[in-house]
Design a protein around this motif. Structure first.
Motif, short mmCIF file in Angstrom:
data_model
loop_
_atom_site.label_atom_id
_atom_site.label_comp_id
_atom_site.label_asym_id
_atom_site.label_seq_id
_atom_site.Cartn_x
_atom_site.Cartn_y
_atom_site.Cartn_z
N ASP A 43 0.82 -1.22 0.00
CA ASP A 43 0.00 0.00 0.00
C ASP A 43 0.85 1.26 0.00
O ASP A 43 0.51 2.25 -0.65
CB ASP A 43 -0.92 -0.01 1.23
N VAL A 44 1.94 1.24 0.75
CA VAL A 44 2.90 2.34 0.75
C VAL A 44 4.30 1.75 0.69
O VAL A 44 4.51 0.58 1.03
CB VAL A 44 2.76 3.24 2.01
N GLY A 45 5.25 2.55 0.26
CA GLY A 45 6.62 2.07 0.19
C GLY A 45 7.61 3.20 0.29
O GLY A 45 7.35 4.31 -0.20
N LEU A 46 8.72 2.94 0.94
CA LEU A 46 9.83 3.88 0.94
C LEU A 46 10.50 3.83 -0.43
O LEU A 46 10.58 2.76 -1.04
CB LEU A 46 10.83 3.53 2.04
N ASN A 47 10.95 4.98 -0.90
CA ASN A 47 11.55 5.02 -2.22
C ASN A 47 12.40 6.28 -2.34
O ASN A 47 12.44 7.09 -1.41
CB ASN A 47 10.47 5.00 -3.31
N PHE A 48 13.06 6.42 -3.48
CA PHE A 48 13.89 7.59 -3.74
C PHE A 48 13.33 8.38 -4.91
O PHE A 48 12.90 7.79 -5.91
CB PHE A 48 15.32 7.16 -4.07
N ILE A 82 2.37 6.06 -9.38
CA ILE A 82 3.02 6.27 -8.08
C ILE A 82 2.76 7.71 -7.63
O ILE A 82 2.94 8.64 -8.41
CB ILE A 82 4.54 6.01 -8.16
N ARG A 83 2.36 7.88 -6.37
CA ARG A 83 2.05 9.20 -5.84
C ARG A 83 2.83 9.44 -4.54
O ARG A 83 2.93 8.56 -3.68
CB ARG A 83 0.55 9.33 -5.56
N MET A 137 -4.91 4.58 -3.96
CA MET A 137 -5.20 4.82 -2.55
C MET A 137 -6.21 5.96 -2.42
O MET A 137 -6.11 6.98 -3.10
CB MET A 137 -3.92 5.17 -1.78
N SER A 138 -7.17 5.80 -1.53
CA SER A 138 -8.19 6.84 -1.36
C SER A 138 -7.57 8.11 -0.77
O SER A 138 -6.55 8.06 -0.08
CB SER A 138 -9.30 6.34 -0.44
N ASP A 187 -8.78 9.89 1.60
CA ASP A 187 -8.88 9.86 3.06
C ASP A 187 -7.75 9.05 3.68
O ASP A 187 -7.20 9.42 4.71
CB ASP A 187 -10.23 9.27 3.48
N GLU A 188 -7.38 7.92 3.03
CA GLU A 188 -6.31 7.10 3.59
C GLU A 188 -4.97 7.82 3.49
O GLU A 188 -4.17 7.81 4.43
CB GLU A 188 -6.24 5.74 2.90
N ALA A 189 -4.71 8.45 2.34
CA ALA A 189 -3.45 9.19 2.18
C ALA A 189 -3.38 10.34 3.19
O ALA A 189 -2.34 10.58 3.81
CB ALA A 189 -3.34 9.73 0.76
N TYR A 190 -4.48 11.04 3.36
CA TYR A 190 -4.56 12.14 4.34
C TYR A 190 -4.27 11.60 5.74
O TYR A 190 -3.49 12.18 6.50
CB TYR A 190 -5.97 12.73 4.27
N SER A 191 -4.88 10.48 6.09
CA SER A 191 -4.75 9.91 7.43
C SER A 191 -3.33 9.44 7.71
O SER A 191 -2.82 9.60 8.83
CB SER A 191 -5.73 8.74 7.61
N ILE A 192 -2.68 8.86 6.71
CA ILE A 192 -1.30 8.41 6.87
C ILE A 192 -0.38 9.59 7.12
O ILE A 192 0.45 9.59 8.05
CB ILE A 192 -0.86 7.61 5.64
N CYS A 193 -0.52 10.64 6.30
CA CYS A 193 0.34 11.83 6.47
C CYS A 193 0.11 12.49 7.82
O CYS A 193 1.07 12.85 8.52
CB CYS A 193 0.08 12.83 5.34
#
Length: 343
Positions: free
Chosen positions: A98-103, A124-125, A285-286, A288-294
């Motif tokens: 769902d999420v990933g660390l990246n460069f 990718i966002r 990803m919705s 709301d989910e992106a907002y909530s993660i940040c």
């Protein structure tokens, strides 16, 4: 350059403005997300990091702790051990994470379909940026006679090199640094040397047993694996020559010097290139989910800075900086940044 395998191994756990110029990626390209808000129902997040024992794996564990405090009760965060950045791009793009660390450089290559990516990956966002600072890592064991990388080709040295597994930026960085000096893996083998691609723990053991002469890849300040190599038989850091730096700058990296004192007995600066880590999700990803993660992560910023030395200088301003994130920013993240006064 080969299309790298995106197969994952799952283990459960209880920057760069130059890119936008080089590849024409809008720094803050993100649709509006009016009304994005915190989730009210539990969510399950699969979090792609890197190999066990790596700095990214530790970062994933720290992020897990703050996410579980901010997300709705009953939410879970699964920290995934992966071959790192290139593999994480495929995992997130395909919905296997769902999420990933990246460069940012890797995300830029993916958007353009260059380097290790045979075709563009446009879903990718970016969520957060500037999590730490990375430099290339080129170290040789004490007692091995090598002063500059170009000597490998000029003297046809049978050097034994250790780097990360296929799919990791450690391995791809090693390949690019060698290419910047006109050297391929086949060349190394023709000189009587070898390139071992494996996990950090295996590479460390081989180096400490003097079965490797050099380790190539990437590092952060105080990185535990890099620090281990100073113990026995000890290591020297090699900087990059100007021609190699210019080669890597064309691939989206920025010229940067690792300050003296990052590691034991490293009392000299190391010239080369640098970049930072970001957190990314899929366009699927919705908001709301992106907002909530940040929001959850930035609410725990003091805890993160206290538990991870590499993040001690991280701020909300750095986290939301479009140039640090690079590429396309998720509209849910952008909505949170506006609400928090970061836009």
């Amino acid at each position: 350059m080969s299309h790298l395998n995106s197969r994952r191994t799952v283990i459960k756990l209880l920057g760069l403005g130059a890119l936008n110029v080089a590849y024409g990626i809008p720094a803050a390209w993100a649709a509006k997300a009016e009304g994005a808000k915190m989730l009210t129902e539990p969510t399950h997040i699969r979090f792609a990091t890197a190999g066990t024992g790596s700095g990214w794996y530790a970062m994933g564990g720290a992020f897990r702790n703050v996410l579980l405090k901010g997300l709705p009760k009953g939410s879970t965060v699964e920290v995934m051990s992966t071959p790192m950045a290139i593999a994480n791009t495929f995992l997130v793009s395909k919905g296997d994470a769902d999420v990933g660390l990246n460069f940012p450089p890797v995300v830029a290559w993916a958007e353009k379909g260059i380097g290790p990516f045979k075709e563009p990956i446009d879903n990718i966002r970016g969520l957060l940026g500037g999590l730490d600072q990375y430099w290339q890592r080129v170290t040789v064991r004490n007692g091995y006679e090598l002063e500059k990388l170009s000597d490998i080709k000029e003297k046809k040295l049978p050097v034994r090199i250790g780097t990360g597994p296929d799919g990791s930026l450690n391995e791809y960085m090693a390949r690019m640094i060698l290419e910047a000096n006109g050297i391929t893996y086949d060349d190394i083998k023709s000189y009587g040397g070898d390139v071992v691609r494996s996990g950090l723990s295996v590479i460390t053991d081989l180096f400490q047993d003097s079965r490797l002469d050099m380790v190539m890849g990437i590092t952060t300040p105080g990185h535990p694996n890099t620090a281990q190599l100073s113990i026995a038989p000890g290591q020297r850091f090699l900087g990059l020559q100007e021609h190699a730096i210019e080669y890597l700058k064309k691939l989206g990296f920025s010229e940067a010097t690792m300050p003296a004192g990052m590691f034991e007995k490293q009392d000299y600066p190391v010239k080369g290139v640098g970049w930072s880590t970001g957190l990314y999700a899929s366009a699927a990803m919705s908001n709301d989910e992106a907002y909530s993660i940040c929001k959850s992560i930035l609410a725990g910023i003091d805890e993160l800075r206290g538990s991870l030395a590499s993040m001690k200088d991280w701020t909300p301003q750095i986290a939301s900086d479009p140039e640090r994130i690079g590429g396309t920013i998720h509209p849910g993240a952008e909505a949170y940044f506006k609400e928090a006064g970061l836009r």
